[in-house]
Motif scaffolding. Structure first.
Motif, PDB file in Angstrom:
ATOM      1  N   LEU A  37       0.829  -1.201   0.000  1.00 40.26           N
ATOM      2  CA  LEU A  37       0.000   0.000   0.000  1.00 40.26           C
ATOM      3  C   LEU A  37       0.863   1.251   0.000  1.00 40.26           C
ATOM      4  O   LEU A  37       0.526   2.257  -0.630  1.00 40.26           O
ATOM      5  N   LYS A  38       1.976   1.189   0.717  1.00 36.75           N
ATOM      6  CA  LYS A  38       2.910   2.319   0.731  1.00 36.75           C
ATOM      7  C   LYS A  38       3.438   2.584  -0.679  1.00 36.75           C
ATOM      8  O   LYS A  38       3.546   3.737  -1.122  1.00 36.75           O
ATOM      9  N   GLU A  39       3.780   1.505  -1.379  1.00 33.94           N
ATOM     10  CA  GLU A  39       4.293   1.650  -2.740  1.00 33.94           C
ATOM     11  C   GLU A  39       3.246   2.266  -3.660  1.00 33.94           C
ATOM     12  O   GLU A  39       3.539   3.186  -4.426  1.00 33.94           O
ATOM     13  N   ARG A  40       2.016   1.766  -3.560  1.00 25.69           N
ATOM     14  CA  ARG A  40       0.970   2.290  -4.439  1.00 25.69           C
ATOM     15  C   ARG A  40       0.625   3.732  -4.098  1.00 25.69           C
ATOM     16  O   ARG A  40       0.345   4.538  -4.989  1.00 25.69           O
ATOM     17  N   LEU A  41       0.630   4.061  -2.823  1.00 21.10           N
ATOM     18  CA  LEU A  41       0.361   5.437  -2.420  1.00 21.10           C
ATOM     19  C   LEU A  41       1.451   6.362  -2.956  1.00 21.10           C
ATOM     20  O   LEU A  41       1.171   7.468  -3.436  1.00 21.10           O
ATOM     21  N   GLY A  42       2.696   5.910  -2.893  1.00 24.71           N
ATOM     22  CA  GLY A  42       3.789   6.699  -3.444  1.00 24.71           C
ATOM     23  C   GLY A  42       3.625   6.928  -4.936  1.00 24.71           C
ATOM     24  O   GLY A  42       3.899   8.025  -5.452  1.00 24.71           O
ATOM     25  N   ASP A  43       3.171   5.889  -5.643  1.00 24.00           N
ATOM     26  CA  ASP A  43       2.919   6.024  -7.080  1.00 24.00           C
ATOM     27  C   ASP A  43       1.852   7.083  -7.344  1.00 24.00           C
ATOM     28  O   ASP A  43       2.004   7.952  -8.215  1.00 24.00           O
ATOM     29  N   ILE A  44       0.762   6.989  -6.594  1.00 25.00           N
ATOM     30  CA  ILE A  44      -0.362   7.909  -6.787  1.00 25.00           C
ATOM     31  C   ILE A  44       0.048   9.346  -6.492  1.00 25.00           C
ATOM     32  O   ILE A  44      -0.261  10.269  -7.262  1.00 25.00           O
ATOM     33  N   LEU A  45       0.738   9.544  -5.381  1.00 20.19           N
ATOM     34  CA  LEU A  45       1.167  10.893  -5.024  1.00 20.19           C
ATOM     35  C   LEU A  45       2.119  11.475  -6.067  1.00 20.19           C
ATOM     36  O   LEU A  45       2.005  12.644  -6.454  1.00 20.19           O
ATOM     37  N   THR A  46       3.058  10.670  -6.525  1.00 18.43           N
ATOM     38  CA  THR A  46       4.014  11.146  -7.527  1.00 18.43           C
ATOM     39  C   THR A  46       3.304  11.645  -8.769  1.00 18.43           C
ATOM     40  O   THR A  46       3.585  12.741  -9.273  1.00 18.43           O
ATOM     41  N   ASP A  47       2.373  10.835  -9.283  1.00 19.67           N
ATOM     42  CA  ASP A  47       1.687  11.218 -10.515  1.00 19.67           C
ATOM     43  C   ASP A  47       0.729  12.389 -10.300  1.00 19.67           C
ATOM     44  O   ASP A  47       0.541  13.225 -11.193  1.00 19.67           O
ATOM     45  N   ASP A  48       0.129  12.472  -9.109  1.00 19.52           N
ATOM     46  CA  ASP A  48      -0.737  13.614  -8.830  1.00 19.52           C
ATOM     47  C   ASP A  48       0.082  14.898  -8.754  1.00 19.52           C
ATOM     48  O   ASP A  48      -0.332  15.943  -9.287  1.00 19.52           O
ATOM     49  N   PHE A  49       1.239  14.855  -8.114  1.00 25.31           N
ATOM     50  CA  PHE A  49       2.117  16.017  -8.093  1.00 25.31           C
ATOM     51  C   PHE A  49       2.499  16.426  -9.519  1.00 25.31           C
ATOM     52  O   PHE A  49       2.548  17.622  -9.849  1.00 25.31           O
ATOM     53  N   ARG A  50       2.787  15.442 -10.363  1.00 27.73           N
ATOM     54  CA  ARG A  50       3.176  15.741 -11.748  1.00 27.73           C
ATOM     55  C   ARG A  50       2.064  16.475 -12.486  1.00 27.73           C
ATOM     56  O   ARG A  50       2.302  17.469 -13.188  1.00 27.73           O
ATOM     57  N   VAL A  51       0.830  15.996 -12.341  1.00 24.39           N
ATOM     58  CA  VAL A  51      -0.296  16.628 -13.030  1.00 24.39           C
ATOM     59  C   VAL A  51      -0.523  18.050 -12.510  1.00 24.39           C
ATOM     60  O   VAL A  51      -0.763  18.976 -13.294  1.00 24.39           O
ATOM     61  N   LEU A  52      -0.436  18.239 -11.205  1.00 27.10           N
ATOM     62  CA  LEU A  52      -0.624  19.580 -10.649  1.00 27.10           C
ATOM     63  C   LEU A  52       0.451  20.542 -11.144  1.00 27.10           C
ATOM     64  O   LEU A  52       0.167  21.703 -11.465  1.00 27.10           O
ATOM     65  N   ILE A  53       1.695  20.070 -11.226  1.00 30.07           N
ATOM     66  CA  ILE A  53       2.774  20.926 -11.742  1.00 30.07           C
ATOM     67  C   ILE A  53       2.512  21.291 -13.198  1.00 30.07           C
ATOM     68  O   ILE A  53       2.695  22.444 -13.617  1.00 30.07           O
ATOM     69  N   LEU A  54       2.071  20.321 -13.979  1.00 31.90           N
ATOM     70  CA  LEU A  54       1.741  20.600 -15.388  1.00 31.90           C
ATOM     71  C   LEU A  54       0.648  21.657 -15.488  1.00 31.90           C
ATOM     72  O   LEU A  54       0.711  22.570 -16.324  1.00 31.90           O
ATOM     73  N   GLN A  55      -0.362  21.561 -14.639  1.00 32.98           N
ATOM     74  CA  GLN A  55      -1.442  22.541 -14.641  1.00 32.98           C
ATOM     75  C   GLN A  55      -0.940  23.917 -14.223  1.00 32.98           C
ATOM     76  O   GLN A  55      -1.347  24.933 -14.786  1.00 32.98           O
ATOM     77  N   ILE A  56      -0.043  23.950 -13.236  1.00 40.17           N
ATOM     78  CA  ILE A  56       0.545  25.224 -12.814  1.00 40.17           C
ATOM     79  C   ILE A  56       1.331  25.863 -13.959  1.00 40.17           C
ATOM     80  O   ILE A  56       1.322  27.081 -14.142  1.00 40.17           O
ATOM     81  N   MET A  57       1.980  25.016 -14.761  1.00 40.13           N
ATOM     82  CA  MET A  57       2.839  25.513 -15.839  1.00 40.13           C
ATOM     83  C   MET A  57       2.097  25.756 -17.148  1.00 40.13           C
ATOM     84  O   MET A  57       2.715  25.942 -18.193  1.00 40.13           O
ATOM     85  N   GLY A  58       0.765  25.756 -17.109  1.00 38.11           N
ATOM     86  CA  GLY A  58      -0.003  26.167 -18.284  1.00 38.11           C
ATOM     87  C   GLY A  58      -0.551  25.056 -19.145  1.00 38.11           C
ATOM     88  O   GLY A  58      -0.925  25.291 -20.299  1.00 38.11           O
TER      89      GLY A  58
END
Length: 418
Positions: free
Chosen positions: A334-355
């Motif tokens: 579960l820790k591994e999957r949570l890390g995966d989810i958080l990583t990709d969510d951070f990536r999407v939010l950064i992309l949205q911040i960057m236009g």
């Protein structure tokens, strides 16, 4: 015949009056319902983004039991549904779609192609060009064989060159999953609608961390051979040995505008900033490097299927878990999957911040690969999305981590996070 002439006159009028108050919706209805040269219509990017809206709709005429119907193919991030309508139902369905206020509409007839664009200020821009090539002849067959672009005979040479198809002309048993992956990858790229809005001139594409290059060959084939788009594509990878073999296959196929270069993703400097950046299963922070490079190059479309998420996992292990998640992080899987989810969510939010307009969709089912999430990002607005900034800062503070993509973009993103 009179109706067709009236519709063509109407289309000429709209071109001449581009940007005025002309009722473009009536033009669409006349073309779909009354123009006997109508071939296809595409509608993409609805302004009314309510739950259940489709991101893209394709309409074409079909003959069913000797009667003409309109076939509507609806697409969103997860599904595509096709339905056929006749009589009054056609007008009802068209009215429903027009109520969604799609920003881009393309009308194809045997005589011409009409492009309609609704700007952010609700200005209507209409432009028509003479039809060429594939849009000069229609096919009203309802029962025509549903083929993917990879099922076309022209795809066989490159599929054999990369080892997906054998000398017998069939997919090798151990390569079916790879065939399915590249097929779905390109299908999901197509569904974004982004390809229709890229420059009509030469397209530049980079496949970052191309590895065995199945996707590189397939994507080049799709753009250059299948869609007939002028394309220069380059696959990069840190390992030189496979790239030499890939280049031999390029020579064998006679594809002069597909090249390979040995380089890490972060150190690669393209001759021309690419319109599209791809990465399929680039491991761990290589995915972040591909996204960071695409953002800094100003690429219009970024598409990535991540693989491995070690960087954030290490940070999570080096600190106590937030109280509500103690029981979750007690289990390694579960820790591994949570890390995966958080990583990709951070990536999407950064992309949205960057236009970028960014989302995450399922790539293929688990039977083909366990790494089956795709990040799609289309450049659509100015950087500094306030909602994304707020959500990103809250998520980062809660977990007390710093995503690697933020580190790569430090000089660009800091101004929005301060």
């Amino acid at each position: 015949m009179r109706t067709r002439k009236k519709t063509e006159e109407l289309q000429e009028k709209t071109t001449a009056q581009e940007g005025d108050t002309f009722n473009y919706q009536q033009l669409i209805k006349n073309t779909l319902l009354h123009n006997d040269q109508f071939l296809k219509a595409t509608l993409s990017l609805p302004a009314n983004k309510q739950d259940g809206n489709w991101t893209k709709v394709v309409i074409r005429p079909v003959m069913i039991r000797g009667k003409k119907h309109l076939q509507f193919s609806y697409f969103d991030a997860q599904r595509d549904i096709t339905k056929n309508y006749a009589g009054e139902e056609q007008l009802q369905q068209i009215d429903v779609l027009l109520s969604l206020e799609f920003k881009y509409i393309h009308l194809y007839t045997q005589a011409q192609t009409t492009q309609i664009h609704i700007t952010k200020k609700n200005k209507v821009q209409i432009h028509s060009t003479k039809a060429t090539g594939e849009h000069q002849k229609g096919d009203l067959s309802h029962d025509r064989q549903k083929k993917t672009f990879l099922a076309e005979p022209a795809a066989v040479p490159f599929l054999q060159a990369v080892g997906i198809v054998g000398n017998h002309g069939k997919i090798n048993v151990d390569m079916y999953s790879k065939y399915r992956q590249i097929q779905e990858f390109i299908k999901l790229v197509f569904q974004t609608g982004a390809l229709e809005h890229l420059p009509a001139s030469l397209l530049h594409v980079v496949d970052a961390g191309c590895g065995n290059a199945y996707l590189t060959f397939a994507f080049y084939y799709y753009l250059h051979e299948y869609l007939q788009r002028s394309t220069e594509m380059i696959g990069i990878d840190s390992r030189s040995e496979p790239l030499e073999k890939h280049q031999e296959k390029v020579v064998q196929l006679g594809w002069t505008d597909l090249q390979f270069e040995t380089s890490t993703i972060i150190d690669f400097h393209p001759r021309v900033a690419p319109h599209i950046v791809l990465s399929l299963h680039a491991c761990d922070t290589a995915t972040d490097e591909a996204l960071a490079q695409g953002i800094q190059w100003g690429s219009s479309l970024l598409v990535s299927v991540p693989c491995c998420h070690h960087h954030l996992q290490v940070q999570l292990e080096q600190q106590p878990a937030p109280a509500p998640f103690s029981s979750v992080l007690r289990h390694s899987i579960l820790k591994e999957r949570l890390g995966d989810i958080l990583t990709d969510d951070f990536r999407v939010l950064i992309l949205q911040i960057m236009g970028y307009q960014a989302d995450i969709v399922q790539f293929v089912s688990n039977e083909h690969t366990a790494k089956n999430l795709m990040i799609r990002a289309r450049k659509s607005h100015r950087p500094g999305n306030l909602r994304a900034v707020h959500e990103y800062k809250n998520l980062k503070a809660f977990w007390n981590v710093t995503p690697y993509l933020e580190q790569l973009l430090a000089e660009h993103i800091t101004r929005y996070l301060d």
